[in-house]
Design a protein around this motif. Structure first.
Motif, PDB file in Angstrom:
ATOM      1  N   GLU A  34     -10.539 -23.665   5.983  1.00 34.24           N
ATOM      2  CA  GLU A  34     -10.529 -22.991   7.286  1.00 34.24           C
ATOM      3  C   GLU A  34     -10.481 -21.477   7.130  1.00 34.24           C
ATOM      4  O   GLU A  34     -11.189 -20.739   7.825  1.00 34.24           O
ATOM      5  CB  GLU A  34      -9.338 -23.487   8.120  1.00 34.24           C
ATOM      6  CG  GLU A  34      -9.425 -24.960   8.517  1.00 34.24           C
ATOM      7  CD  GLU A  34     -10.699 -25.276   9.308  1.00 34.24           C
ATOM      8  OE1 GLU A  34     -11.153 -24.404  10.087  1.00 34.24           O
ATOM      9  OE2 GLU A  34     -11.259 -26.366   9.112  1.00 34.24           O
ATOM     10  N   GLU A  35      -9.625 -20.987   6.225  1.00 34.02           N
ATOM     11  CA  GLU A  35      -9.529 -19.547   6.034  1.00 34.02           C
ATOM     12  C   GLU A  35     -10.842 -18.966   5.517  1.00 34.02           C
ATOM     13  O   GLU A  35     -11.300 -17.900   5.959  1.00 34.02           O
ATOM     14  CB  GLU A  35      -8.398 -19.208   5.061  1.00 34.02           C
ATOM     15  CG  GLU A  35      -7.006 -19.571   5.559  1.00 34.02           C
ATOM     16  CD  GLU A  35      -6.642 -21.022   5.256  1.00 34.02           C
ATOM     17  OE1 GLU A  35      -7.551 -21.802   4.860  1.00 34.02           O
ATOM     18  OE2 GLU A  35      -5.468 -21.371   5.419  1.00 34.02           O
ATOM     19  N   ALA A  36     -11.467 -19.685   4.569  1.00 31.96           N
ATOM     20  CA  ALA A  36     -12.723 -19.197   4.000  1.00 31.96           C
ATOM     21  C   ALA A  36     -13.840 -19.209   5.034  1.00 31.96           C
ATOM     22  O   ALA A  36     -14.649 -18.272   5.105  1.00 31.96           O
ATOM     23  CB  ALA A  36     -13.101 -20.031   2.783  1.00 31.96           C
ATOM     24  N   VAL A  37     -13.912 -20.251   5.862  1.00 31.97           N
ATOM     25  CA  VAL A  37     -14.945 -20.314   6.900  1.00 31.97           C
ATOM     26  C   VAL A  37     -14.782 -19.152   7.875  1.00 31.97           C
ATOM     27  O   VAL A  37     -15.748 -18.471   8.242  1.00 31.97           O
ATOM     28  CB  VAL A  37     -14.891 -21.668   7.635  1.00 31.97           C
ATOM     29  CG1 VAL A  37     -15.762 -21.621   8.897  1.00 31.97           C
ATOM     30  CG2 VAL A  37     -15.357 -22.787   6.727  1.00 31.97           C
ATOM     31  N   ALA A  38     -13.538 -18.910   8.295  1.00 30.73           N
ATOM     32  CA  ALA A  38     -13.297 -17.830   9.251  1.00 30.73           C
ATOM     33  C   ALA A  38     -13.718 -16.481   8.678  1.00 30.73           C
ATOM     34  O   ALA A  38     -14.403 -15.689   9.343  1.00 30.73           O
ATOM     35  CB  ALA A  38     -11.822 -17.812   9.646  1.00 30.73           C
TER      36      ALA A  38
ATOM     37  N   GLU B  65       3.919  -0.970   6.787  1.00 31.52           N
ATOM     38  CA  GLU B  65       3.544  -0.091   5.691  1.00 31.52           C
ATOM     39  C   GLU B  65       3.067  -0.926   4.508  1.00 31.52           C
ATOM     40  O   GLU B  65       3.464  -2.081   4.348  1.00 31.52           O
ATOM     41  CB  GLU B  65       4.734   0.781   5.256  1.00 31.52           C
ATOM     42  CG  GLU B  65       5.351   1.602   6.378  1.00 31.52           C
ATOM     43  CD  GLU B  65       4.436   2.709   6.858  1.00 31.52           C
ATOM     44  OE1 GLU B  65       3.539   3.088   6.072  1.00 31.52           O
ATOM     45  OE2 GLU B  65       4.601   3.190   7.989  1.00 31.52           O
ATOM     46  N   TRP B  66       2.227  -0.325   3.667  1.00 32.31           N
ATOM     47  CA  TRP B  66       1.697  -1.095   2.545  1.00 32.31           C
ATOM     48  C   TRP B  66       2.791  -1.534   1.590  1.00 32.31           C
ATOM     49  O   TRP B  66       2.694  -2.587   0.954  1.00 32.31           O
ATOM     50  CB  TRP B  66       0.615  -0.306   1.805  1.00 32.31           C
ATOM     51  CG  TRP B  66       1.061   0.952   1.115  1.00 32.31           C
ATOM     52  CD1 TRP B  66       1.018   2.202   1.614  1.00 32.31           C
ATOM     53  CD2 TRP B  66       1.608   1.076  -0.200  1.00 32.31           C
ATOM     54  NE1 TRP B  66       1.498   3.118   0.700  1.00 32.31           N
ATOM     55  CE2 TRP B  66       1.860   2.455  -0.426  1.00 32.31           C
ATOM     56  CE3 TRP B  66       1.904   0.175  -1.209  1.00 32.31           C
ATOM     57  CZ2 TRP B  66       2.405   2.928  -1.611  1.00 32.31           C
ATOM     58  CZ3 TRP B  66       2.441   0.652  -2.403  1.00 32.31           C
ATOM     59  CH2 TRP B  66       2.690   2.010  -2.596  1.00 32.31           C
ATOM     60  N   GLU B  67       3.865  -0.741   1.502  1.00 33.54           N
ATOM     61  CA  GLU B  67       4.966  -1.114   0.612  1.00 33.54           C
ATOM     62  C   GLU B  67       5.766  -2.300   1.133  1.00 33.54           C
ATOM     63  O   GLU B  67       6.576  -2.871   0.408  1.00 33.54           O
ATOM     64  CB  GLU B  67       5.882   0.094   0.401  1.00 33.54           C
ATOM     65  CG  GLU B  67       5.214   1.208  -0.402  1.00 33.54           C
ATOM     66  CD  GLU B  67       5.991   2.508  -0.377  1.00 33.54           C
ATOM     67  OE1 GLU B  67       6.671   2.793  -1.382  1.00 33.54           O
ATOM     68  OE2 GLU B  67       5.907   3.234   0.625  1.00 33.54           O
ATOM     69  N   GLN B  68       5.534  -2.681   2.387  1.00 32.98           N
ATOM     70  CA  GLN B  68       6.214  -3.839   2.964  1.00 32.98           C
ATOM     71  C   GLN B  68       5.398  -5.120   2.837  1.00 32.98           C
ATOM     72  O   GLN B  68       5.865  -6.181   3.240  1.00 32.98           O
ATOM     73  CB  GLN B  68       6.517  -3.572   4.448  1.00 32.98           C
ATOM     74  CG  GLN B  68       7.414  -2.364   4.691  1.00 32.98           C
ATOM     75  CD  GLN B  68       7.491  -1.986   6.155  1.00 32.98           C
ATOM     76  OE1 GLN B  68       6.752  -2.505   6.987  1.00 32.98           O
ATOM     77  NE2 GLN B  68       8.397  -1.066   6.482  1.00 32.98           N
ATOM     78  N   VAL B  69       4.193  -5.022   2.302  1.00 36.75           N
ATOM     79  CA  VAL B  69       3.312  -6.192   2.184  1.00 36.75           C
ATOM     80  C   VAL B  69       3.707  -7.024   0.972  1.00 36.75           C
ATOM     81  O   VAL B  69       3.944  -6.479  -0.116  1.00 36.75           O
ATOM     82  CB  VAL B  69       1.838  -5.743   2.075  1.00 36.75           C
ATOM     83  CG1 VAL B  69       0.938  -6.934   1.770  1.00 36.75           C
ATOM     84  CG2 VAL B  69       1.401  -5.048   3.350  1.00 36.75           C
TER      85      VAL B  69
ATOM     86  N   GLY C 126      -3.004  -9.031  -0.336  1.00 38.04           N
ATOM     87  CA  GLY C 126      -2.037  -9.832   0.405  1.00 38.04           C
ATOM     88  C   GLY C 126      -2.656 -10.900   1.266  1.00 38.04           C
ATOM     89  O   GLY C 126      -1.977 -11.870   1.642  1.00 38.04           O
ATOM     90  N   GLY C 127      -3.938 -10.738   1.612  1.00 36.99           N
ATOM     91  CA  GLY C 127      -4.603 -11.752   2.415  1.00 36.99           C
ATOM     92  C   GLY C 127      -4.116 -11.773   3.853  1.00 36.99           C
ATOM     93  O   GLY C 127      -3.647 -10.767   4.397  1.00 36.99           O
ATOM     94  N   ALA C 128      -4.190 -12.949   4.471  1.00 36.18           N
ATOM     95  CA  ALA C 128      -3.851 -13.081   5.891  1.00 36.18           C
ATOM     96  C   ALA C 128      -2.396 -12.756   6.168  1.00 36.18           C
ATOM     97  O   ALA C 128      -2.034 -12.388   7.289  1.00 36.18           O
ATOM     98  CB  ALA C 128      -4.174 -14.498   6.364  1.00 36.18           C
ATOM     99  N   ALA C 129      -1.532 -12.900   5.147  1.00 44.03           N
ATOM    100  CA  ALA C 129      -0.099 -12.651   5.352  1.00 44.03           C
ATOM    101  C   ALA C 129       0.275 -11.176   5.240  1.00 44.03           C
ATOM    102  O   ALA C 129       1.444 -10.826   5.398  1.00 44.03           O
ATOM    103  CB  ALA C 129       0.711 -13.459   4.339  1.00 44.03           C
ATOM    104  N   ALA C 130      -0.701 -10.289   4.986  1.00 41.38           N
ATOM    105  CA  ALA C 130      -0.411  -8.872   4.789  1.00 41.38           C
ATOM    106  C   ALA C 130      -0.261  -8.180   6.143  1.00 41.38           C
ATOM    107  O   ALA C 130      -1.130  -7.430   6.582  1.00 41.38           O
ATOM    108  CB  ALA C 130      -1.506  -8.211   3.966  1.00 41.38           C
TER     109      ALA C 130
END
Length: 729
Positions: A598-602, A33-37, A25-29
């Protein structure tokens, strides 16, 4: 990671799927609960067989698998079986279509296996032992003796009649060897009966599951001695150790010692006039080891007993010396690994070891076999999961499931329930226990499926039973296992042809001393040679002047003189960490647009522990993205982080990963290697020659693999200036 594949998904527990879904899910996960991702479509793949879900004891619950399967999305069925011959699969499909029936969140549908191997081996593919129920209703011990005798007879028949198996390497059928045969048992209660029957039949064997190893007599003797050393008040372990071959005290010795007032406590004083008694000498040894054991690790204590009491030498005169040696080595090695992980003492280790040999323990790992010994393999079904064997014998099927006692922990979807004693338990334990027992019954059936599907060419199934009860044999018999798909019954009246004779050859005369020594030296010399080297290790030599770091000097100063003028973040640990972070970003960022920078650098700075240098990493990556050669690569077919390897004329393997390869308009390939040294322009020429051997190796390897014209170049990145392109001369 843009794509995530979870194999053996039926073995996944709630923590593992939680981690996997949040990675996908990445940053938006951010769901509770995992079923809500929410995961991007196509980013998560799972591969698994719910019929092989047999690890409930470590929370790999079939219910979670079935929920996750519907949550993931589209399902594709893979039913082709490339392991077993068609008659074996016919029996498995006929029987388990009845044994495994769907139940909501508890048992999957049975999906029949499609055969791809249709050539039949010599000898029956499926053999049944004890096809008819025993009318005399024998007790458990007699039943296990009869079953074990039939198992030994089946092995003798397979060897005598020269049943065959297909040898993939040779591409042809060959006679079965003893090492091709595996006896799988669901529990360890039948092991002593199997050992006796195989010994009587003259069939060599070895127990390979670690849970079986801890039941071996030599291991029990060793652990009894260790328990006496760890706890002087444990008189039972002391007497057990004294009566074992480790000390050889007979019952007469024990009787005379006790009759004359002796104590079996290892710390009790011994009168001088009795110091020569066999029990006194043995107690003296245990007392001495007890006094020194507090400074020893558990493996050192076990190793001392093995060496001092000559356990290996005593085993040498027995019929299965190598198997006993292997078991003892395994236990000592596992004690060493336990201590390195748990950092506990001898008592804590012995408590752990006792659980490994307990009947209710669930130990899945297998002991590495002696590959040069031709012997039947005995292991638990859990240890056999993921393996395959030319001939499989399902034994120990007459045992009924045991009711669990002692402390119990039952996992639920929202937590767990615990029972400590009959009167001390959590409120809902009694409500959860029946459901847990039902789930255990479902898993028993799946365990039988796992066992049966380990067979490649021959499957032998024990159906020894009384005709009533809930044993595994009863389950298979009620599903028609005695006659399914043309199964044949073992001819138990058949007389064996004689003792099993292993392959033998005349002993060679051996080499002369000088020839033997010369051969040994050649092997030693060959082992000293480096077999493989990384292309990045082919760099030139640094200047000979090396600075000695002074007290308080910043990290990275102790490098060759060529690095003295570099900024601090380019030297030492930080230099390599920042370089790895920049390379990691360039693997995933969009080379044409820079999207995802930006996401990859972080994430890469967190991974490398250099978050304070995120600006430097970002600047290095931008200098690459803004360079003409990377822009040109982005507009053409290109490949990032590509493995290359080649074998030199002297046999040395040169390998590495190329940062970027792209195809030019004329069909040639260009290799781009990023360098994060951040050096001034005046130093690029010297540094290019330093890296020239590495670049030449990349160029040669890519050319050999692609048969294309290849040009390799270096791209020196800088966080505050344009990247500099340089091609070694």
């Amino acid at each position: 990671y843009p794509r995530l594949l979870l194999d053996e998904f039926q073995d996944t527990d709630p923590i593992q799927i939680e981690i996997a879904v949040r990675i996908a899910g990445g940053a938006a996960a951010t769901g509770q609960e995992w079923e809500q991702v929410e995961v991007p479509p196509g980013s998560l793949f799972v591969v698994g067989d719910p019929k092989q879900s047999i690890y409930r004891f470590r929370r790999a619950d079939i219910g979670m698998y079935l929920r996750a399967r519907s949550w993931v999305g589209t399902t594709v069925t893979l039913d082709s079986n490339f392991r077993s011959v068609q008659p074996v699969l016919g029996w498995v499909n006929d029987v388990f279509d009845v044994v495994i029936t769907p139940a909501d969140n508890a048992q999957p549908d049975y999906v029949a296996l499609a055969a791809t191997r249709f050539a039949d081996p010599t000898g029956p593919a499926v053999v049944v032992l004890g096809a008819q129920a025993h009318e005399d209703r024998p007790n458990a011990a007699v039943m296990r003796e009869r079953e074990a005798a039939d198992v030994a007879a089946a092995i003798r028949q397979a060897v005598d009649e020269r049943w065959t198996t297909y040898d993939e390497r040779a591409g042809q059928w060959r006679d079965l060897r003893l090492g091709d045969i595996a006896i799988l048992v669901p529990a360890r209660t039948s092991l002593p009966f199997l050992e006796d029957a195989l010994d009587r039949a003259g069939v060599p064997y070895r127990a390979e599951s670690s849970s079986l190893v801890y039941q071996a007599s030599e291991v029990r003797d060793l652990l009894a001695a260790a328990r006496a050393v760890a706890d002087p008040s444990d008189l039972l372990s002391c007497v057990t150790a004294l009566r074992s071959p480790l000390f050889g005290c007979g019952d007469d010795d024990l009787w005379t010692w006790k009759r004359d007032g002796g104590s079996f406590s290892i710390v009790a004083p011994v009168p001088d006039e009795r110091a020569g008694h066999p029990v006194a000498r043995s107690l003296g040894y245990l007392r001495s080891l007890h006094n020194t054991s507090r400074w020893m690790t558990p493996s050192e204590v076990l190793g001392r007993v093995v060496a001092d009491r000559r356990i290996l030498e005593v085993a040498a005169s027995g019929p299965r010396a190598r198997d006993q040696w292997r078991r003892l080595r395994f236990v000592v090695d596992q004690a060493r690994a336990w201590a390195e992980t748990e950092h506990g003492g001898l008592r804590a280790y012995l408590a752990w070891a006792a659980r490994q040999g307990d009947e209710t323990a669930r130990v899945a790992e297998a002991v590495l076999p002696e590959t040069d010994v031709d012997a039947v393999r005995v292991m638990t079904v859990h240890a056999a999961k993921g393996l395959e064997f030319p001939m499989v014998i399902l034994s120990g099927m007459s045992s009924a499931p045991r009711s669990q006692s002692g402390v119990r922990v039952l996992w639920t979807r929202d937590g767990y329930e615990v029972k400590l004693t009959k009167t001390v338990q959590t409120n809902d334990f009694q409500n959860v226990a029946p459901l847990d027992e039902q789930m255990d019954q479902y898993e028993r059936r799946r365990l039988l499926y796992v066992a049966a599907t380990r067979a490649r060419d021959h499957l032998v199934v024990s159906l020894h039973r009384r005709g009533s009860g809930s044993t595994n044999a009863e389950i298979l018999a009620e599903a028609g296992g005695a006659t399914a798909a043309g199964a044949v019954e073992l001819d138990s009246q058949r007389e064996p042809a004689g003792p099993v004779v292993l392959g033998t050859s005349e002993p060679s005369a051996g080499l002369a001393w000088a020839d033997w020594l010369a051969a040994i030296e050649r092997v030693r010399e060959a082992s000293r040679r480096v077999s493989a080297v990384s292309a990045s290790g082919l760099e030139g030599t640094e200047p000979a002047v090396v600075l000695t770091p002074s007290a308080g000097s910043p990290p990275g100063q102790a490098k060759g003189a060529r690095d003295v003028e570099l900024p601090p973040w380019s030297k030492g640990r930080y230099g390599s960490a920042i370089g790895r972070a920049a390379h990691g970003v360039l693997q995933v960022v969009d080379l044409a647009t820079g999207d995802g920078l930006e996401e990859a650098v972080a994430s890469q700075c967190i991974a490398e522990g250099v978050t304070e240098h995120a600006d430097v990493v970002r600047g290095l990556v931008r200098s690459a993205l803004e360079s003409d050669i990377v822009r040109r690569a982005a507009e053409r077919a290109h490949w990032r982080e590509t493995y290359v390897g080649m074998v030199e004329a002297d046999g040395l393997v040169v390998e590495g990963f190329v940062d970027l390869v792209y195809r030019e308009d004329d069909g040639s390939l260009v290799v781009v290697d990023y360098k994060t040294d951040a050096i001034p322009a005046a130093a690029i020429g010297a540094r290019t020659q330093f890296y020239a051997p590495q670049v030449a190796a990349y160029e040669k390897a890519v050319a050999a693999a692609s048969a294309c014209s290849v040009r390799a170049t270096l791209l020196f990145l800088h966080p505050d200036a344009p990247a500099q392109l340089s091609t070694p001369g």
